[in-house]
Structures are given as C-alpha cells and as structure tokens.
Design an enzyme around this catalytic site. Structure first.
Site, short mmCIF file in Angstrom:
data_model
loop_
_atom_site.label_atom_id
_atom_site.label_comp_id
_atom_site.label_asym_id
_atom_site.label_seq_id
_atom_site.Cartn_x
_atom_site.Cartn_y
_atom_site.Cartn_z
N CYS A 103 52.59 70.33 47.33
CA CYS A 103 53.75 69.70 47.95
C CYS A 103 54.94 70.11 47.08
O CYS A 103 55.07 69.63 45.96
CB CYS A 103 53.64 68.18 48.01
SG CYS A 103 55.15 67.44 48.66
N CYS A 106 57.59 66.96 46.55
CA CYS A 106 57.22 65.80 45.73
C CYS A 106 55.73 65.86 45.41
O CYS A 106 55.32 66.67 44.60
CB CYS A 106 57.65 64.50 46.40
SG CYS A 106 57.32 64.42 48.17
N SER A 107 54.94 65.03 46.05
CA SER A 107 53.52 65.00 45.69
C SER A 107 52.66 64.56 46.86
O SER A 107 51.64 63.90 46.66
CB SER A 107 53.31 64.07 44.50
OG SER A 107 53.80 62.77 44.84
N CYS A 108 53.04 64.91 48.11
CA CYS A 108 52.25 64.50 49.28
C CYS A 108 50.84 65.06 49.17
O CYS A 108 50.65 66.21 48.75
CB CYS A 108 52.92 65.00 50.56
SG CYS A 108 54.58 64.31 50.77
FE FE Z 1 55.43 65.26 48.80
#
Ligand code: FE
Length: 195
Positions: A103, A106-108
């Site tokens: 991602c 961000c951090s999906c």
């Molecule tokens: Fe994300």
C-alpha cells in the site's frame, strides 16, 4: 495504589499509546476500526492459508476465488471485515509471473485474512522501493526469482485489498488440505515469500 490514581495512570498510558499510533501513521482513517476488527474476529494468516489450501485442492473453488475473491472467501466463513465495504482481489503466482502487494499511500492490508500487518509492510522503505525495484526488494526477503519471471506489484487501497495465491510446492500431492495450509507463510500471501 488508589483507584483514581490507577485510572489517571491508565488514561495517560492510553493517550500516550494513541499519540504513538498516530505519529507512526498506524492509526489513520479506518485503520483503528480494522485493528479492532482484527482483535475481535480472530484475524490470522492461518485464515489466508486456509483459503490458499482450498484453492490448491479444489479447482472450481480456485476459479471462483480468482473471479471474485470477496465472495469466495465468505464460503470459508471470512467476511471482508472493516466498517467500509472492501473488495478482495486474489492474484495467482505461476511459473512465469510473481505478484507482490503493497500500500504505497499508507498500510491497507487484508487484516481478516492475514492478521495485523508486519511493521516492514508499513515502512516508508518498503512502500516506496517495492514499486521501483521489486526484484531487489524481494531479494532482501530471500526471494530470488528467475530473470524471465514477470513481477507485478499491486497497490492496495481502502476499497481494494489483495491476497497472493502462491504456487503449490512440489511433492505435496499426498497432503490433506489442513497440512497444505500449514505450509503457507504470511509472506507468501503478501508476495514477499515463496513456498
Ligand atoms: Fe493504505
């Protein structure tokens, strides 16, 4: 320690934790909902491993999984999770193609199927480099792919999460579904590992 003293201490600790989570970009938008969902629903990489083992042993299930991952994982009891609707796309590794998930924003991450994401997945280094030089990053994870293997990097979003369907290891024809699931690592489901 008196009750009010303990309460004040816990409040300070909670605020400190919230600050840390925000500073490190762990809590952003729906991320806190996801973390709570992970704790409440038994999120674990074993869930993703079971999906993979089913796909390896049931060709019709594999077809449904690749066509519509969101629906196919509900057959094994795994909802997409989260507060917002999420689409799950399953991408298959073959002899000629390798898939890896990131991602960049961000951090999906498919928390329900993989558990909370590892810290490297959220790192700036991984998020920026895997797009530019996937082969070099994979090498650092110990994954050496033949030159002819085409690498596809999938960028997750709040709406769409990815799960890699790794190649089934050689010599596993006799193994039962649960035994196959035990072979599947979290990194293989992200594409930073092979089996
Ligand atoms: Fe994300």
């Amino acid at each position: 320690m008196s009750g009010t003293h303990a309460d004040a201490l816990i409040s300070r600790q909670v605020r400190r934790l919230e600050t840390l989570l925000e500073e490190r970009g762990i809590v952003a938008g729906a991320a806190l909902d996801e973390l709570l969902d992970a704790f409440l629903s038994g999120a674990s990489p074993l869930n993703g491993a079971r999906v993979v083992a089913r796909a390896w042993t049931d060709p019709a299930y594999k077809d449904r999984l690749l066509a519509d991952g969101t629906t196919a994982v509900t057959e094994l009891g795994y909802a997409a999770g989260g507060v917002q609707p999420q689409r799950l796309r399953v991408v298959e590794n073959t002899a000629d193609t390798h898939n890896v998930v990131v991602c960049t924003l961000c951090s999906c991450y498919p928390v329900r199927l993989l558990g909370p994401s590892p810290s490297w997945y959220k790192s700036e280094a991984y998020r920026s480099r895997v797009v530019r030089e996937p082969r070099a990053v994979l090498r650092e994870f110990g994954v050496e792919l033949p030159e002819r293997t085409e690498i596809t990097v999938w960028d997750s979003t709040a709406e769409t999460r990815y799960l890699v369907l790794p190649r089934r290891p050689e010599g596993t024809q006799a193994l039962a579904e649960e035994e196959l699931a035990a072979l599947v690592t979290r990194n293989a489901l992200i594409g930073t590992g092979v089996l």
